[in-house]
Design an enzyme around this catalytic site. Structure first.
Site, PDB file in Angstrom:
ATOM      1  CG  ASP A  63      -3.760  -3.044  -2.577  1.00  0.00           C
ATOM      2  OD1 ASP A  63      -3.563  -2.062  -3.315  1.00  0.00           O
ATOM      3  OD2 ASP A  63      -3.053  -3.285  -1.578  1.00  0.00           O
ATOM      4  CD  GLU A 127      -0.274   1.782  -0.375  1.00  0.00           C
ATOM      5  OE1 GLU A 127       0.319   2.692   0.240  1.00  0.00           O
ATOM      6  OE2 GLU A 127      -1.232   1.139   0.131  1.00  0.00           O
TER       7      GLU A 127
END
Length: 381
Positions: A63, A127
């Protein structure tokens, strides 16, 4: 699907799944940023060794933060290669590191070398919003004798990751017309007192909280006020202000302790004001929490990476703590997996316009990770 296809071509046993909120319960401090993770799969690939060697886990988050359109010379998604740099959102943080993981293993396999220990490669989600993907992978059973998280450390070796958490403070006032402001209580004025106390609290933390691997950092354990929202109309006395921010904390601190200290600072300031004493600010911990973690500098994995850094670079690595939170904290705390953060860079371009990864550092990082895998897992040629 793309990443899983890469691992399958390398003969990994591939597992792809969507995390569930149940997976996060291993971390009691986790703060969910979304209700579910549909359409956001984790991918984990396992390459079984012959046996008799240590296992290694290569973790990377897929991400990225929003690209934004301002100030970029090209599209944030261009992937442009120019002057030894690959540009684009996530190039540095941390698709460069993920590719280093993959290419390190590919180089070993292309050389005809058979590893003794298992290799796990993970592409995890979330994350940037608190580490949901790594917590899910741990809950699913993915652990190892050691782990490398190739965040953009500029090839500095980081056995320590600080913790990071977000906070929200809601300050109430009393609405009135601006012409008769004496009939109201200006929440912006009251919030300014809290902001001042937060600044004093930060200065105290910077002065008092020390860590051996953060001597180079002028303000590692800081409090940043990122958002202030208040007021609805210029001629109205604002009756509410919301302050949102980020607090980082040392691996030597428990998150509950760090949070309690911030709460005490805010409530202490409120008790000194007649209005706030009767209308206490509301403090929320929301949206983001990456726990801290540390591995001893003398740990075998740290030494193995350092030795291979010297082999590739003909120099000793700089050993420091990370300037941000990482998934290494979860691996250490909840996965019982010693984790070291080591990757390319430059880390200073992460989250910025014109983010890029340096190709030379990417290649050197790949070599160091490959050599570390060989030494850590053991092998037969």
């Amino acid at each position: 699907m793309y990443f899983s296809s890469i691992l399958k071509k390398l003969s990994f046993d591939v597992d792809m799944w969507e995390p569930s909120t149940e997976d996060m319960k291993i971390n009691p401090d986790f703060l969910a940023a979304r209700e579910d993770y549909k359409g956001s799969p984790n991918v984990a690939g396992t390459l079984k060794g012959k046996g008799g060697g240590r296992s290694i886990l290569l973790n990377g988050h897929i991400d990225v933060v929003p690209g934004g359109d301002n100030d970029w010379n090209d599209s944030p998604w261009s992937g442009k290669l120019e002057d030894g740099k690959i540009y684009g959102r996530g190039a540095c943080d941390m698709k460069g590191g993920i590719i280093a993981n993959v290419m390190a293993v590919k180089a070993i396999m292309d050389s005809g070398i058979q590893l003794n220990g298992d290799v796990i490669i993970e592409s995890v989600i979330g994350e940037e919003t608190g580490g949901a993907g790594t917590l899910s992978a741990i809950s699913r059973g993915y652990k190892a004798d050691g782990a490398i998280v190739p965040e953009p450390t500029d090839m500095q070796l980081c056995p320590v990751s600080m913790g990071v958490t977000w906070f929200r403070i809601i300050i109430k006032g009393l609405a009135a017309h601006g012409a008769t402001s004496y009939l109201g209580v200006n929440a912006i004025n009251k919030a300014s007192m809290i902001v001042q106390k937060l600044n004093e609290f930060e200065a105290k933390r910077i002065k008092e909280i020390k860590h051996e691997l953060y001597k180079h950092h002028p303000a590692p354990f800081s409090v940043n006020i990122g958002i202030i929202k208040g007021g609805i109309f210029p001629t109205s006395v604002p009756d509410e202000v919301i302050i949102e921010g980020r607090m980082s904390f040392s691996p030597d601190e428990e998150i509950s302790e760090a949070r309690r200290e911030l709460e005490n600072a805010v409530y202490g300031a409120a008790r000194e004001d007649g209005w706030l004493k009767e209308h206490m600010p509301q403090i929320e911990w929301y949206g983001f929490c990456l726990n801290s973690g540390s591995v001893d500098k003398e740990h075998a994995l740290v030494k193995t990476i350092a030795d291979n850094y010297k082999y590739v670079k003909n120099d000793d690595p700089n050993i420091v703590g990370t300037p941000w939170g990482t998934d290494a904290g979860a691996l250490i705390r909840y996965g019982n997996t010693p984790a070291v953060v080591f990757g390319p860079g430059p880390g200073g371009t992460a989250h910025k316009a014109n983010e890029y990864v340096d190709v030379e550092k990417l290649i050197e990082t790949t070599k160091i990770i490959a050599c570390t895998i060989l030494d850590w897992c053991g092998y037969e040629q």
